[in-house]
Scaffold this motif. Structure first.
Motif, short mmCIF file in Angstrom:
data_model
loop_
_atom_site.label_atom_id
_atom_site.label_comp_id
_atom_site.label_asym_id
_atom_site.label_seq_id
_atom_site.Cartn_x
_atom_site.Cartn_y
_atom_site.Cartn_z
N ALA A 22 0.83 -1.21 0.00
CA ALA A 22 0.00 0.00 0.00
C ALA A 22 0.86 1.25 0.00
O ALA A 22 0.51 2.27 0.59
N HIS A 23 2.04 1.16 -0.62
CA HIS A 23 2.93 2.32 -0.71
C HIS A 23 3.77 2.22 -1.98
O HIS A 23 3.90 1.15 -2.56
N THR A 24 4.30 3.37 -2.39
CA THR A 24 5.08 3.42 -3.63
C THR A 24 6.34 4.23 -3.40
O THR A 24 6.34 5.21 -2.66
N LEU A 25 7.43 3.83 -4.07
CA LEU A 25 8.70 4.56 -4.06
C LEU A 25 9.02 4.98 -5.48
O LEU A 25 8.70 4.28 -6.44
N TYR A 34 11.52 9.33 -3.43
CA TYR A 34 10.26 9.88 -2.96
C TYR A 34 9.35 8.72 -2.59
O TYR A 34 9.40 7.67 -3.24
N SER A 35 8.54 8.90 -1.54
CA SER A 35 7.62 7.84 -1.13
C SER A 35 6.25 8.42 -0.82
O SER A 35 6.12 9.59 -0.47
N TRP A 36 5.23 7.57 -0.96
CA TRP A 36 3.87 7.96 -0.60
C TRP A 36 3.03 6.70 -0.43
O TRP A 36 3.40 5.63 -0.87
N GLY A 42 6.23 2.57 9.53
CA GLY A 42 7.33 3.42 9.07
C GLY A 42 7.86 3.10 7.70
O GLY A 42 8.95 3.52 7.33
N ARG A 43 7.09 2.38 6.89
CA ARG A 43 7.61 1.92 5.60
C ARG A 43 7.86 3.02 4.59
O ARG A 43 8.46 2.77 3.55
N LEU A 44 7.42 4.26 4.86
CA LEU A 44 7.68 5.36 3.92
C LEU A 44 9.03 6.03 4.16
O LEU A 44 9.47 6.83 3.35
N GLY A 45 9.69 5.72 5.27
CA GLY A 45 10.99 6.32 5.55
C GLY A 45 10.91 7.78 5.95
O GLY A 45 11.89 8.51 5.84
N HIS A 78 7.78 -3.05 3.98
CA HIS A 78 9.11 -2.45 4.09
C HIS A 78 9.53 -1.82 2.76
O HIS A 78 8.93 -2.06 1.72
N SER A 79 10.56 -0.99 2.85
CA SER A 79 11.16 -0.37 1.67
C SER A 79 12.67 -0.42 1.83
O SER A 79 13.18 -0.35 2.95
N LEU A 80 13.39 -0.53 0.72
CA LEU A 80 14.84 -0.59 0.74
C LEU A 80 15.40 0.39 -0.29
O LEU A 80 14.79 0.60 -1.34
#
Length: 94
Positions: A22-25, A34-36, A42-45, A78-80
């Motif tokens: 449910a998020h995009t980088l 950029y994230s949203w 905290g997966r948007l950083g 998560h995001s990396l």
């Protein structure tokens, strides 16, 4: 409300997009991320769990660090980001 929106410059080239549950980088050619989306866990950083409805730049270290991101990935929660430098590469868990 009260969020400051930091949209990428429209002339900046987008080199990668990664989507999680449910998020995009978004990664630009100048090494910015950029994230949203949903901010849970905290997966948007962004340093919070607030949802972001528009792209907001993710900050890595201090302004003096000049971290240049060369790759991104997103999973369910998560995001990396992969940072490149002259001597080594670092991986950041957003």
């Amino acid at each position: 409300m009260g969020d400051t929106v930091s949209l990428p410059n429209l002339s900046t080239k987008v080199v990668a997009i990664a989507a999680g549950e449910a998020h995009t980088l978004l990664l630009t050619g100048d090494g910015r991320v950029y994230s949203w989306g949903r901010g849970i866990l905290g997966r948007l950083g962004q340093g919070s769990e607030h949802d972001k409805h528009f792209p907001v730049e993710v900050k890595f270290g201090s302004e003096e660090d000049s971290v240049r991101i060369v790759g991104i990935a997103a999973g369910a929660y998560h995001s990396l980001a992969l940072a490149g430098s002259n001597t080594s590469q670092l991986s950041y868990h957003l």
